[in-house]
Design a protein around this motif. Structure first.
Motif, PDB file in Angstrom:
ATOM      1  N   VAL A 177       0.837  -1.201   0.000  1.00  0.00           N
ATOM      2  CA  VAL A 177       0.000   0.000   0.000  1.00  0.00           C
ATOM      3  C   VAL A 177       0.871   1.251   0.000  1.00  0.00           C
ATOM      4  CG1 VAL A 177      -1.662   1.345   1.318  1.00  0.00           C
ATOM      5  CG2 VAL A 177      -1.981  -1.123   1.080  1.00  0.00           C
ATOM      6  N   ASP A 178       1.830   1.317   0.927  1.00  0.00           N
ATOM      7  CA  ASP A 178       2.715   2.476   0.993  1.00  0.00           C
ATOM      8  C   ASP A 178       3.611   2.554  -0.238  1.00  0.00           C
ATOM      9  OD1 ASP A 178       1.688   3.287   3.410  1.00  0.00           O
ATOM     10  OD2 ASP A 178       3.175   2.208   4.597  1.00  0.00           O
ATOM     11  N   ALA A 179       4.052   1.412  -0.724  1.00  0.00           N
ATOM     12  CA  ALA A 179       4.879   1.406  -1.934  1.00  0.00           C
ATOM     13  C   ALA A 179       4.088   1.951  -3.121  1.00  0.00           C
ATOM     14  CB  ALA A 179       5.375  -0.007  -2.226  1.00  0.00           C
ATOM     15  N   ALA A 180       2.829   1.545  -3.251  1.00  0.00           N
ATOM     16  CA  ALA A 180       1.999   2.018  -4.362  1.00  0.00           C
ATOM     17  C   ALA A 180       1.851   3.535  -4.330  1.00  0.00           C
ATOM     18  CB  ALA A 180       0.627   1.349  -4.314  1.00  0.00           C
ATOM     19  N   ASN A 181       1.640   4.099  -3.157  1.00  0.00           N
ATOM     20  CA  ASN A 181       1.513   5.556  -3.045  1.00  0.00           C
ATOM     21  C   ASN A 181       2.796   6.256  -3.478  1.00  0.00           C
ATOM     22  OD1 ASN A 181      -1.133   5.408  -2.089  1.00  0.00           O
ATOM     23  ND2 ASN A 181      -0.484   5.245   0.042  1.00  0.00           N
ATOM     24  N   ALA A 182       3.936   5.669  -3.100  1.00  0.00           N
ATOM     25  CA  ALA A 182       5.215   6.274  -3.485  1.00  0.00           C
ATOM     26  C   ALA A 182       5.435   6.181  -4.994  1.00  0.00           C
ATOM     27  CB  ALA A 182       6.355   5.583  -2.738  1.00  0.00           C
ATOM     28  N   TYR A 183       5.098   5.041  -5.587  1.00  0.00           N
ATOM     29  CA  TYR A 183       5.264   4.910  -7.039  1.00  0.00           C
ATOM     30  C   TYR A 183       4.341   5.872  -7.790  1.00  0.00           C
ATOM     31  CZ  TYR A 183       8.114   0.735  -6.301  1.00  0.00           C
ATOM     32  OH  TYR A 183       9.102  -0.137  -5.929  1.00  0.00           O
ATOM     33  N   LYS A 184       3.127   6.076  -7.268  1.00  0.00           N
ATOM     34  CA  LYS A 184       2.224   7.025  -7.916  1.00  0.00           C
ATOM     35  C   LYS A 184       2.796   8.446  -7.861  1.00  0.00           C
ATOM     36  CE  LYS A 184      -1.537   5.423  -5.764  1.00  0.00           C
ATOM     37  NZ  LYS A 184      -2.958   5.276  -5.350  1.00  0.00           N
TER      38      LYS A 184
END
Length: 638
Positions: A39-46
């Motif tokens: 979840v946190d990784a996805a936000n960073a990639y976005k």
């Protein structure tokens, strides 16, 4: 190892981006990804995509995040973008096909599976993976883990490896080196004890001298364990054995319980039984969560979903809460045990109830935005085999750890295996002036594929440094340009790079564009060893700079960077280089240069050597002299 054999033996098992540069944000995203914090990784990639920083790479990673979060609808969107990228690794054709299966678009899925095969892909569908379980298909499509040697195994059972403060704790029945051996009737091996071994120790065989010091080990089974962050509290499993009395149920069986020990003068003492233990069922395999507010464990207590389930209790100032069953999808109607929580809060476990490769398999869990567990992922081969695989541990880097297995080829009935995950690979380097070797800030660096198609673009920092993540086993080009220089393109390749390598280096030099830069470069000045006085031969160049700034180019702005050679401590060299920068600055100011036109004067110590004289090789005085310098960087001409 049958589960019943070692039910006693178990396992130890927001973010503000404002402070990070874009490259730092990507590093953080990749670290979260490696630790299952999707979840946190996805936000960073976005965020990386929104800033157009290595956006193609971030798009691929974001698609994987959504797949692992069991969100095929979003995964399909980003995999579709990924497969449209030039020079995309064909693995993403496979991932896209699996995500399409997740949304039940089987016709389109077959199109991309065919594309995967046509580009050299080899489809080996595991028999336990179903259409609806696309997440495991994607996760196990390429190797995630690689095994390495673990030297501490014996001919007996070894498992439960747990690393803390450069020590490896583990459980073993190798009770050799003592005059009296207590034999466990179930498997005719000695009872289990907890051992500890220095990670960097040269002696590969742990014997009786390596047993945990203190009162933890007894004549019956102990282990596995978990240790608090401060290293002072240990939770461990043990047979129901307290005050030299072995507890038994009405059927004559001895259950497992969890105990707590305290480190006192290097020994584990003050043994306490936890209050939620029971005399009628087992509680074992303790694992602390990352903030030590919960203790996870496995138990066959009544009311569970299967034979053995995973539970947790809250830890508070008043003691412990009431055990809570984790429920579905973690627990099944069979057996789940050996919990481990990594430092990002992700739960790993062993299970023979989820679809697997053998008996017990190791799984990771995936959470949603509310930290609710929504899925489990089979870690695949080589972590899992057709036998029992259990007692998973992950270090804080998310890239290394241990597990245990009774697969063929080991030394004993159960053996410990160490693993590495393939870390992200990046290319990095410095863009410098070809004539002065000074760094070029704000140069535009473009990553191109093997056909010279652009993949990503970024800017160098104030030191001329750049870094960007790349795929392994791929050819690239790197182009660098700046308005005041002639652009340059070099070929780089990640083919044949060892999987433990995390960075490859490519420095790029740019020649000044004489039509834009109407003056000759500003030459460095040099200093004597261990001194910061301006030498007489340096005043010629300094006076030339003064004349250029005051007469020829009245708007020219520069900055000053000073350096040392590698001799002396790094702390001392930092101070010495600052004095050299200050002396250079004062000379120019005293000659009439406006201080506002010198944006910075800074010392870098021995951080930016111009050659290989870093103390590891023998160098001449002339070679060391090249590093004792002050350089001048032109910030603005007009």
């Amino acid at each position: 190892m049958r589960l019943k054999n070692y039910i006693l033996t178990g396992i130890v098992l927001g973010l503000s981006m404002a402070a990070f540069s874009q490259s730092g944000l990507q590093k953080k995203a990749d670290t979260l990804f490696n630790k299952f914090s999707f979840v946190d990784a996805a936000n960073a990639y976005k965020e990386l995509i929104s800033k157009n920083y290595n956006a193609d790479y971030a798009t691929r990673q974001l698609a994987d995040c959504y797949a692992y979060m069991r969100n095929p609808d979003s995964a399909v969107v980003y995999y579709k973008k990924a497969v449209e990228q030039p020079n995309i690794p064909n693995q993403y054709y496979y991932n896209y096909a699996q995500a399409l299966r997740g949304v039940k678009d089987y016709k389109e899925s077959r199109v991309w599976l065919r594309r995967f095969e046509e580009t050299g892909g080899n489809i080996k569908e595991s028999k336990f993976l179903k259409d609806g379980d696309f997440i495991n298909n994607i996760f196990n499509a390429k190797p995630q883990y690689f095994l390495k040697d673990f030297d501490f195994n014996s001919k007996y059972s070894d498992f439960g490896a747990y690393e803390k403060d450069e020590n490896i704790y583990f459980v073993s029945s190798r009770d050799e080196g003592v005059s009296s051996k207590h034999i466990y009737g179930w498997n005719e091996e000695p009872f289990l004890d907890i051992y500890v071994k220095a990670k960097s120790g040269t002696n590969n065989i742990s014997d009786n001298k390596s047993k945990l010091k203190g009162d933890v080990n007894t004549v019956y089974h102990e282990g596995p364990l978990t240790i608090s962050k401060d290293g002072k509290t240990m939770y461990f499993s043990r047979n129901d054995f307290n005050k030299q009395v072995l507890g038994r149920t009405e059927k004559g069986l001895t259950n497992l319980k969890i105990y707590k020990a305290t480190l006192v003068d290097g020994k584990w003492e003050n043994i306490e039984e936890l209050p939620f233990n029971s005399d009628t069922y087992s509680i074992s395999h303790p694992a602390l969560n990352s903030d030590e507010t919960k203790l996870y464990f496995s138990s066959d207590m009544p009311g569970g979903l299967g034979g053995v389930d995973i539970y947790y209790v809250d830890i508070n100032s008043n003691g412990y809460g009431t055990p809570q069953n984790l429920g579905s999808p973690v627990n099944t109607n069979k057996n789940e045990s050996y919990p481990f929580i990594n430092n990002e809060g992700t739960l790993f476990l062993a299970s023979d109830g989820h679809p697997g490769l053998g008996l017990l398999d190791i799984f990771g869990t995936v959470t949603d935005e509310t930290n609710k567990i929504i899925s489990v992922i089979n870690l695949g081969i080589p972590v899992n085999s057709n036998k029992d695989d259990f007692s998973f541990f992950m270090n804080e880097d998310g890239l290394s750890g241990y597990f245990a297995s009774n697969r063929g080829g080991g030394m004993g009935s159960d053996d410990i295996y160490a693993y590495n995950r393939v870390p992200p690979l990046k290319i990095e380097g410095y863009v410098t002036d070809a004539e002065t070797n000074s760094p070029i800030a704000d140069a535009t660096v473009s990553l191109l594929d093997g056909n010279s198609n652009p993949i990503a673009t970024l800017q160098t920092d104030e030191n001329g440094h750049y870094d960007i993540n790349i795929d392994r086993d791929t050819d690239y080009y790197i182009n660098a340009k700046n308005d005041d220089y002639i652009s340059n393109t070099i070929a780089v390749s990640s083919k044949g790079i060892d999987r433990n390598v995390t960075s490859i280096y490519a420095n790029i030099s740019l020649s000044p564009d004489k039509k834009v830069m109407p003056i000759t470069e500003l030459q460095p000045i040099y200093f004597d060893f261990n001194k910061y006085d301006i030498r007489s031969d340096s005043t010629v160049e300094l006076d030339r700079i003064v004349n250029l700034m005051m007469a020829t180019y009245p708007n020219m702005v520069i900055k000053i960077e000073s350096h040392t050679d590698s001799r002396g401590t790094s702390e001392y060299n930092d101070v010495l280089s600052e004095e050299r920068a200050k002396a250079t600055y004062n000379y120019l100011i005293n000659k009439g240069v406006d201080p506002a036109r010198i944006t910075e004067y800074k010392g870098y110590g021995e951080q930016k050597l111009t050659n290989q004289c870093n103390g590891t090789i023998s160098c001449t005085e002339a070679q060391h002299q090249l590093n004792r310098r002050t350089q001048f960087i032109i910030i603005k001409m007009k």
